[in-house]
Design an enzyme around this catalytic site. Sequence first.
Site, PDB file in Angstrom:
ATOM      1  N   LYS A 273       0.947  -1.206   0.117  1.00 40.26           N
ATOM      2  CA  LYS A 273      -0.091   0.007   0.060  1.00 40.26           C
ATOM      3  C   LYS A 273       0.821   1.237  -0.061  1.00 40.26           C
ATOM      4  O   LYS A 273       1.832   1.269   0.860  1.00 40.26           O
ATOM      5  CB  LYS A 273      -1.100  -0.093   1.311  1.00 40.26           C
TER       6      LYS A 273
ATOM      7  N   SER B 253      -9.788   2.402   2.654  1.00 37.73           N
ATOM      8  CA  SER B 253      -8.894   3.020   1.909  1.00 37.73           C
ATOM      9  C   SER B 253      -8.028   2.007   1.091  1.00 37.73           C
ATOM     10  O   SER B 253      -7.598   2.501   0.035  1.00 37.73           O
ATOM     11  CB  SER B 253      -8.149   3.909   2.799  1.00 37.73           C
TER      12      SER B 253
ATOM     13  N   SER C 174      -9.850  -0.313   6.665  1.00 31.89           N
ATOM     14  CA  SER C 174      -9.337   0.005   5.423  1.00 31.89           C
ATOM     15  C   SER C 174      -8.751  -1.187   4.850  1.00 31.89           C
ATOM     16  O   SER C 174      -8.369  -1.171   3.761  1.00 31.89           O
ATOM     17  CB  SER C 174      -8.309   1.095   5.647  1.00 31.89           C
TER      18      SER C 174
END
Lengths: 500, 539
Positions: free
Chosen positions: B94, B169, B193
């Site tokens: 990420k 996210s 997330s």
Amino acid sequence: MSADILSFEEAMENFDPVLGFEVHVELNTKTKMFDAAPNAFGDQPNTNTTPVSLGLPGVLPVVNKKAVESAVRLGLALNCSIAPVSHFARKNYFYPDTPKNFQTSQYDEPIAFDGEITVELEDGTPFTIEIERAHMEEDAGKLTHKGGATGRIQGAEFSLVDYNRAGVPLIEIVTKPIVGAGDRAPELARVYVAAIREIVKNLGISDARMERGNVRCDANVSLMPKGSTTFGTRSETKNVNSLRAVERAVRYEIQRHAAVLTAGDAIVQETRHWHEDTRSTTSGRPKSDADDYRYFPEPDLVPVVPDPEWVEQLRAELPEPPSERRKKLKAEWGYSDQEFRDVVNAGVLDEIEATIAAGATAGAARKWWMGEIARLANVRGTEIAELGVTPEHVVEIESLIGAKTINDKIAKQVIGHIADGEGSPAQVVEARSLAVVSDDGVLLTAIDDAMAQMPDVVAKVQAGKVQAVGALIGPVMKATKGQADAGRVRELILEKLGIN
Amino acid sequence: MTQNIIELSAAELAQKLAEREVTSVQAVEAHLERIAATDGRPVEADNPYAGKTGLNAFLHVNTEEALSVAAEVDAARESGEDLPELAGVPIAVKDLIVTKGQPTTAASKMLEGWMSPYDGTVTQRLRAARMPMLGKTNLDEFAMGSTTEHSAYGVTRNPWDLTRIPGGSGGGSAAAVTAFQAPLALGTDTGGSIRQPAAVTGSVGVKPTYGSVSRYGVIAMASSLDQVGPCSRTVLDAALLHEVVGGHDPQDSTSLTDPATGFASAARAGAAEGGLKGLRVGVVKELTGEGFQAGVEQRFREAVDLLRSAGAEVVEVETPNFRYALGAYYLIMSSEVSSNLAKYDGVRFGRRTLPTDGNLTIERVMGATRAAGFGAEVKRRTILGTYALSAGYYDAYYGSAQKVRTLVQRDFNAAFEKCDVLISPTAPTTAFPIGSVDEHADPMQMYLNDVATIPTNLAGVPAISLPAGLAPEDGLPVGVQFMAPAREDARLYCAGAGLEALLTQANGGPIWKDLPDVVTAVNNLPGTTSAVATEGAAK
């Protein structure tokens, strides 16, 4: 319009001052408060940094254990309670000297609280000052404003920032309001800061050099009309960075407050800046509720929980407090009360102790530090300790005198040259050819000249008025630019005249 | 061959690498090809903000380094060196986690082009485990959002339906593992997330116990809630990755001192015959019913029935304070955000925007930089948090929220006295269409996505989301979530792998057997065909 300031005496007739101090002490830990960057003064800008002290994305702080130890020891030395659990908080404000745009500081839960210390005024009167708290925090970076006329931010074209100091561990010591000092308030301010400096130096937790900002004082002053017990509005004079300046700034603020209040105006609660050149303060930014630092607990750190046994161990290992040490030294050195107080007030206790340790007698050490060195510091407007004359220099001077290489008068000149950075006493004497004239031939020539010019004096001496010989010694000393040993000159004259 | 490699789980690939059936270079190449075929090309050549024509799961593809690490692993294996279990298995990261040698943007214009001079702890651990990093995955800007629509570099598309959001996210990491672009990915979970994207993409995501994985080098959103965790297609893979990145880190003061071990063996034990017998599973009453899509509820109930039939003891538990969790979360999270994001001011790194007129004072440069560098959702939360921490409001907002946090922790403690793990749907709905939530008008609608995931972040306890099948009404993946007491992450892997095995058996295969052909779907996206087709033809 009223005068800017009232005389101190007038101010004291009508008002009682209330003081409060926030003293920031920079610790001499090897690394910074929350990361492994070196904690060092004077290096190339922005070299003592890590991603953590630069506040780069993703970094996290880790508390420096040594700094916690220093804080606990200082707390104990200030007779504080040590919090079993204390926290760090974030003080949020945007300013480029703070890499994260918040300062990590202890807020409502400091590591040490509720202490007191007793300081001695110049005449030995004790005064107890209550300590509200001592808490840990990190220093900010250093801004240099360029292009302006004054070096201040106003009018500067650009500013440079050095993050070497960002994250250096600080302990802030906050007093409770100090009342009852009366006209001795300025003096108290100085001896308080001196006492803190002495304590941290004694603990070995700070280099305690005020000129480097190791110890910085913010002085709060307010006045109440005589007889009142309601505190007035205070001003906070920031970063007063020498002992003299602390005394002067407090005195100035008392006079300024008195003038404002006497004129019927109100004191503005604000930050003020001390200017050594004009010996006055000017207004900084107004301090009000508009300063909202949005404190909240620092989520990246866990609470500080000092092991009680460790705290007790630190307490047991504390060095002798400075006041105890002073008592002991006074007895050892055999100084009178007055002599010793003068030494303490002049701030040369350490120097004298070191001088004696290096081989000088207590009397000689006091003679030089409190005599010529103190006089020179005063003339030059600096602290004695900052003059550049060391205990080793004094010992060396004493031994040069003992060996009759120089006399007291020359020694005074030598001290001046040392302070000018010309090297050790021996180097100065050598370089400037200051050694006492020990060549009898040179002296005898000068004696002959003197006797030739003053036959009446010669006659008096020969007639038995031996004390008249002094009139002959003077010109000889003058002729040898003071580099002669007066005793030897006397001996030679008397010898020459057949008087033994 | 290519098709085979990318369909392998990380555990299977590791096995084949160890047995030298496949090389790491082949594995990396296969995944790079898949990324090229499915992620699309820039919509506008000179405008990174327009995103890519395909999935847009990657913000940066780390071709050169990934291949060179793979080649080193292959050479080491050839020479008989002892290698870590996942050596040579590629992984996506990420783009909230800093990486030396690759850009780190947090999907924000603020960090466009920024190269970190240091590696995060998890990045270092991936390097030590000798796992080639395929690149950095898309996310909502600074991890704020539940859709990836708040990325400054374009939305990531859900591999199950390219018109829908992949969750957020961490939509990029979830989409990447779902679409076989990577067998593994790292995510971060502040309020869901990792887990909500896993749920809506039919993949597995774990939020470990707070402190289980180091946060050093993870760009902070809300420090007291953030936690790094694994994204994968299988529970065992997540366990293996958790073991690689977990464990104490002296650079993170909130890091737990216990080592992270036993997760893979817990997963294997849970998947074995009778592995769930006697497991006490608590159904959280407050996390079902109103607000939850019918098909989500249905798959959730079926999963609970499967657990019961496998010998688990199912009880219902009440967590009365969970209803306040969402409000408390948004106050604590936004308060920490307002402070954590203050460092993005144009002074030391990243974007600097000068005001177009007037004096260049520091305040104005900071203001112009933040105005231009941050997107709307980041600004909203920064303003909300600044307000919540302000003098006079602190007690009412931040103070109250912290009290709720304690109450939520107590609810968990009470629940865990009655059961070993808790279970709930991960997200209230399946993936919704891109652009369908007008969060400017009603941000609460978006925030409600996190209603089931947020309590665990507030309490610091671990949770896993795994696919429970497709919702009958829209054919989209549904996620279920197990929650365990702090430091009992192993229970999650045990229960998760057990349920995964039961569901695979009941459904005649893993969920991705029903995944549409992503390459075809990407090529068929309106207006994007030619670019991707050209890319495909070139290969």
